[in-house]
Scaffold this motif. Structure first.
Motif, PDB file in Angstrom:
ATOM      1  N   UNK A   9       0.829  -1.208   0.000  1.00 29.34           N
ATOM      2  CA  UNK A   9       0.000   0.000   0.000  1.00 29.34           C
ATOM      3  C   UNK A   9       0.862   1.255   0.000  1.00 29.34           C
ATOM      4  N   UNK A  10       1.973   1.225   0.726  1.00 29.49           N
ATOM      5  CA  UNK A  10       2.880   2.373   0.729  1.00 29.49           C
ATOM      6  C   UNK A  10       3.454   2.625  -0.660  1.00 29.49           C
ATOM      7  N   UNK A  11       3.807   1.556  -1.362  1.00 27.23           N
ATOM      8  CA  UNK A  11       4.348   1.706  -2.718  1.00 27.23           C
ATOM      9  C   UNK A  11       3.292   2.253  -3.668  1.00 27.23           C
ATOM     10  N   UNK A  12       2.065   1.814  -3.503  1.00 25.63           N
ATOM     11  CA  UNK A  12       0.987   2.301  -4.367  1.00 25.63           C
ATOM     12  C   UNK A  12       0.698   3.777  -4.127  1.00 25.63           C
ATOM     13  N   UNK A  13       0.782   4.216  -2.885  1.00 27.03           N
ATOM     14  CA  UNK A  13       0.500   5.604  -2.564  1.00 27.03           C
ATOM     15  C   UNK A  13       1.555   6.547  -3.125  1.00 27.03           C
ATOM     16  N   UNK A  15       3.420   6.498  -6.035  1.00 25.48           N
ATOM     17  CA  UNK A  15       3.663   5.916  -7.356  1.00 25.48           C
ATOM     18  C   UNK A  15       4.865   6.543  -8.057  1.00 25.48           C
ATOM     19  N   UNK A  16       5.005   7.858  -7.925  1.00 27.03           N
ATOM     20  CA  UNK A  16       6.101   8.531  -8.614  1.00 27.03           C
ATOM     21  C   UNK A  16       7.464   8.076  -8.117  1.00 27.03           C
ATOM     22  N   UNK A  17       7.650   8.046  -6.793  1.00 21.13           N
ATOM     23  CA  UNK A  17       8.936   7.617  -6.237  1.00 21.13           C
ATOM     24  C   UNK A  17       9.170   6.123  -6.462  1.00 21.13           C
ATOM     25  N   UNK A  18       8.087   5.356  -6.381  1.00 24.08           N
ATOM     26  CA  UNK A  18       8.218   3.910  -6.640  1.00 24.08           C
ATOM     27  C   UNK A  18       8.646   3.657  -8.073  1.00 24.08           C
ATOM     28  N   UNK A  20      10.292   5.722 -10.010  1.00 29.91           N
ATOM     29  CA  UNK A  20      11.679   6.176 -10.170  1.00 29.91           C
ATOM     30  C   UNK A  20      12.657   5.109  -9.681  1.00 29.91           C
ATOM     31  N   UNK A  21      12.387   4.531  -8.502  1.00 28.63           N
ATOM     32  CA  UNK A  21      13.258   3.470  -7.990  1.00 28.63           C
ATOM     33  C   UNK A  21      13.237   2.251  -8.909  1.00 28.63           C
ATOM     34  N   UNK A  22      12.055   1.890  -9.390  1.00 31.52           N
ATOM     35  CA  UNK A  22      11.933   0.732 -10.273  1.00 31.52           C
ATOM     36  C   UNK A  22      12.735   0.931 -11.555  1.00 31.52           C
ATOM     37  N   UNK A  23      12.637   2.127 -12.152  1.00 26.01           N
ATOM     38  CA  UNK A  23      13.385   2.406 -13.377  1.00 26.01           C
ATOM     39  C   UNK A  23      14.892   2.385 -13.127  1.00 26.01           C
ATOM     40  N   UNK A 303       9.389  -3.216   1.215  1.00 26.27           N
ATOM     41  CA  UNK A 303       9.204  -2.266   0.112  1.00 26.27           C
ATOM     42  C   UNK A 303      10.368  -2.337  -0.876  1.00 26.27           C
ATOM     43  N   UNK A 304      11.588  -2.270  -0.349  1.00 24.68           N
ATOM     44  CA  UNK A 304      12.744  -2.261  -1.252  1.00 24.68           C
ATOM     45  C   UNK A 304      12.946  -3.617  -1.906  1.00 24.68           C
ATOM     46  N   UNK A 305      12.591  -4.706  -1.200  1.00 24.26           N
ATOM     47  CA  UNK A 305      12.709  -6.039  -1.796  1.00 24.26           C
ATOM     48  C   UNK A 305      11.748  -6.201  -2.963  1.00 24.26           C
ATOM     49  N   UNK A 306      10.524  -5.730  -2.814  1.00 27.21           N
ATOM     50  CA  UNK A 306       9.546  -5.830  -3.896  1.00 27.21           C
ATOM     51  C   UNK A 306       9.992  -5.050  -5.126  1.00 27.21           C
ATOM     52  N   UNK A 307      10.470  -3.819  -4.882  1.00 25.20           N
ATOM     53  CA  UNK A 307      10.890  -2.972  -6.013  1.00 25.20           C
ATOM     54  C   UNK A 307      12.153  -3.527  -6.671  1.00 25.20           C
TER      55      UNK A 307
END
Length: 378
Positions: A9-13, A15-18, A20-23, A303-307
């Motif tokens: 839920x934190x990652x979904x909220x 989205x922009x920072x998530x 950026x980290x994913x990319x 969070x960081x493991x999922x990303x």
């Protein structure tokens, strides 16, 4: 609701920072996988070429060279005292059972002229040569005495076909076969048997002897002593320059991957540190309702493991696809889209490790925030 649900839920909220980290993870992994896949394919291709090439030891006549010097600069001059591989050389080779020879392919190489052109003449024993070079494909048949077989490029250049004749040193020879393209010097050669090659070129010694042996290194070392008038070389020695270039590219790929990993750690560290500073109130609320430090740490780790896991998987497949697309430009040959378990495991594991290393210090700051100070900002 579990800690994993909270992390999602934190990652979904955010989205922009998530995103950026994913990319960041995707780009780092994709570039690293592309470089290392190309390096691995180059190594495999070289080993495959050496395996497919029947000859692994080449014997040629030894010659001494007179080198000229101009102002301290050495310039190759002329060859003198050129040795010869006599007919007894084959007998010597066959008399050493320790060589473990699988096949022997001697050659007579010279030249002959016609009215307008000069041709490369290659005298071979065709059964031995085809055994040594299984990629040779002949249209027609092998030549007998006073007959020749020509390369594909020569046939196209002079519009020659099976049944035509070729003039060599004022003699006419029938063309009974055409060799399909090999991409080598054979494409411009004129092939015939030993007796005809000796008659055309006037050479009565061997120009080259190719060997296939189970122990090329030992064979080359032994023959260098047994045949003092010959130069003996392994095929692996002949491609040493190519191997060195591949090793350099492999080292460059590994170094680039390491630098990219360090850059990724710095970017993710800065991003996650800023992210945690923005979530001080949220952390204070978690602590106030009973969450312990290990719970807060577990949320950030999830969070960081999922990303990082998602970025590693997507980055790996993107890197493999990219390497397959650019291989024709870099390697001058196509590269299939293939799954490499070792590279995949390494890339995904490295992505996860980068994420964990990057989050350790920001997470440590987060779990040590005073709940009272955090709630005071509400």
């Amino acid at each position: 609701m579990t800690l994993t649900d909270i992390a999602i839920q934190n990652l979904r909220r955010r989205k922009g920072k998530t995103l950026f980290l994913l990319l960041t993870f995707i780009l780092v992994v994709a570039i690293s996988v592309t470089l290392n896949s190309l390096a691995k394919n180059m190594q495999v291709d070289l080993r495959k070429s050496l395996t497919q090439y029947g000859a692994n030891v080449v014997i040629t006549p030894k010659s001494e060279q007179f080198t000229l010097s101009y102002g301290g600069l050495s310039v190759p001059g002329v060859n003198y005292e050129v040795k010869h591989l006599s007919a007894e050389t084959l007998t010597q080779l066959k008399s050493y059972p320790d060589l473990m020879l699988n096949s022997i392919a001697p050659k007579i190489i010279g030249s002959a002229s016609s009215t307008n052109n000069r041709y490369l003449i290659i005298g071979v024993d065709f059964p031995s040569e085809v055994k040594m070079k299984p990629w040779w494909h002949i249209e027609g048949r092998f030549p007998l005495e006073q007959e020749v077989l020509i390369g594909s490029d020569l046939a196209k250049q002079e519009n020659l076909a099976i049944g035509d004749t070729l003039e060599l040193n004022r003699q006419i020879y029938s063309i009974v076969g055409i060799m399909q393209s090999t991409g080598g010097s054979e494409d411009n050669g004129v092939f015939t048997d030993f007796s005809t090659a000796r008659w055309i070129t006037g050479i009565d010694s061997w120009s080259m002897i190719e060997l296939n042996t189970a122990q090329p290194a030992n064979t080359a070392a032994l023959l260098s002593k047994v045949l003092p008038d010959a130069k003996v070389a392994e095929i692996s020695q002949l491609v040493q320059g190519t191997q060195e270039n591949i090793d350099r590219f492999t080292s460059f790929s590994l170094l680039s991957s390491l630098i990219l990993g360090l850059i990724a750690i710095l970017i993710i560290f800065v991003t996650t540190t800023g992210n945690i500073n923005d979530r001080i109130t949220e952390i204070g609320i978690f602590r106030a309702i009973g969450f312990r430090r290990q719970h807060i740490l577990a949320i950030f780790m999830r969070e960081i493991l999922l990303v990082s896991l998602a970025g590693g998987i997507i980055g790996y497949f993107l890197g493999i696809l990219t390497s397959a697309l650019i291989a024709p430009m870099v390697l001058q040959k196509s590269m299939s889209f293939a799954f490499h378990p070792v590279i995949a495991l390494t890339a995904i594991s490295a992505s996860v490790i980068i994420g964990i290393v990057s989050i350790l210090f920001p997470a440590w700051l987060a779990i040590n925030i005073d709940p009272v100070e955090a709630l005071s900002s509400i």
